[in-house]
Scaffold this motif. Sequence first.
Motif, PDB file in Angstrom:
ATOM      1  N   ASP A 153       3.665  10.122  -6.722  1.00 45.48           N
ATOM      2  CA  ASP A 153       3.968   9.757  -5.331  1.00 45.48           C
ATOM      3  C   ASP A 153       5.450   9.964  -5.026  1.00 45.48           C
ATOM      4  N   HIS A 203       1.480  -1.428   3.612  1.00 41.98           N
ATOM      5  CA  HIS A 203       0.416  -0.411   3.536  1.00 41.98           C
ATOM      6  C   HIS A 203      -0.419  -0.491   2.251  1.00 41.98           C
ATOM      7  N   LYS A 257      -1.574   3.562   5.160  1.00 44.84           N
ATOM      8  CA  LYS A 257      -0.604   4.014   6.173  1.00 44.84           C
ATOM      9  C   LYS A 257      -1.277   4.278   7.514  1.00 44.84           C
ATOM     10  N   HIS A 301      -4.403   7.005  -2.225  1.00 44.54           N
ATOM     11  CA  HIS A 301      -3.409   5.954  -2.488  1.00 44.54           C
ATOM     12  C   HIS A 301      -2.718   5.426  -1.228  1.00 44.54           C
ATOM     13  N   ASP A 302      -2.573   6.263  -0.209  1.00 42.49           N
ATOM     14  CA  ASP A 302      -1.807   5.848   0.975  1.00 42.49           C
ATOM     15  C   ASP A 302      -2.680   5.615   2.208  1.00 42.49           C
ATOM     16  N   HIS A 359       0.513   1.292  -6.324  1.00 42.38           N
ATOM     17  CA  HIS A 359       1.290   2.518  -6.599  1.00 42.38           C
ATOM     18  C   HIS A 359       2.789   2.357  -6.322  1.00 42.38           C
ATOM     19  N   HIS A 360       3.196   1.240  -5.718  1.00 47.50           N
ATOM     20  CA  HIS A 360       4.636   1.011  -5.510  1.00 47.50           C
ATOM     21  C   HIS A 360       5.201  -0.034  -6.476  1.00 47.50           C
TER      22      HIS A 360
END
Length: 404
Positions: A276, A222, A197, A193-194, A247-248
């Motif tokens: 998360d 990101h 970054k 998911h990240d 996801h945010h």
Amino acid sequence: MSHLKKISVSDLIPGMYFCGFDGPWIDNPFWKKKFRMNTPADIRQAQSAGLKYCWIDTSKGKDVRDNAFSKEEHTTLSDMAPRLSEESSDLLEEMEEAQRLYENAKVITQTMFKQVRLGKAIDTAACLRLVDEITASVMRSSSVLISVARLKHADEYSYIHSVAVCALMVSLGRTLGMDETSCKEAGLAGYLHDVGKAFIPLDVLNKPGKLTDQEFRVIQRHPSLGYEYLRGDPKIPDYAANVCLHHHEKLDGSGYPDKQQGNVISVYARMAAICDVYDAITSDRPYKDGWDPAESIAQMASWEGHFDRPMFLAFVRTLGIYPVGSIVKLRSGRRGLVVKQNCQDLTKPVVKAFTISDTFEVLDSELVDLFCPAATDSVVERGGEDWLKLKGLSMNFIDHMKSA
Ligand SMILES: [Fe+2]
Ligand SMILES: [Fe+2]
């Protein structure tokens, strides 16, 4: 007449019709709830769950010797102590296994982020192997890897956060009743998911203190950067790229990057939003100390409009009101380190109860199943305000429990 029979897991043989464990269903290592056990591998898997008893249907499969269970059928309260110590040694074994997996996962994830930073293709096979191992660990014991990952050091956050979110996604998927394939998909999506970054400058990503508006906007890129990257790799499934992008998002439409609302946000992305945030706020970072797990659950519950409510409640059922690793205050005046959930009653976990001196030296400790009818102690409240001081102690406790 019922053909259901409670037997010792050690008496299982191929040909029996398995109907579930006598214990927390979350510890069930099988995806199917009822099935005929055909192979010795099925038996080994059942025995690896660490549970003592299970149910079989003798009308649909083989029976066990008539007297196999009679001597243990009526478990007395005094039998609870050996049962707990058996469970404790299983827990320790799983904890050591989880620590090995944790170290391995750290190396694989560091490599993965490096590949992404250099613009190289992700080693998808290595990621899938890791997700399989994480899933297997969660299946054997839902909380151990999650609690080991939670004890990550502040500077390992970027890598272990991916592993922790993967494990939380698998675990939440199980609570939501997803099948094995879906749980692994959720796990892979959580793991990746990240990845965006990797494209954010480290001085912004790890900046201690408050971000400027400009820096915040950089960080908020990101999900899109990760999405673009994953979309360019034909081996990465669409659902994983979707979770990376969304996801945010928040349920009320106040998230980013697309301000998606409600069920427009994919199921996996809604799951990822919860996992998360939980891992982020419970983790130590170079600029802040992690919150106590139980405190984190309580805080997240108060955030209106952020999470999918039924999904969040399933998340609480997954981790417990006092998740493993929480410190609680007990009625006896002692503290307790939560080491296992009781799915029958989330307010009564298994704890390592202890007393400490003013200099934070452990004076005595014992394993207590607060759900046991003989238990005289109970949780009074979360012990979160002392978490900063006690956190070092919880690491000592893992060593302490290993040597117990
Ligand atoms: Fe993120
Ligand atoms: Fe994240």
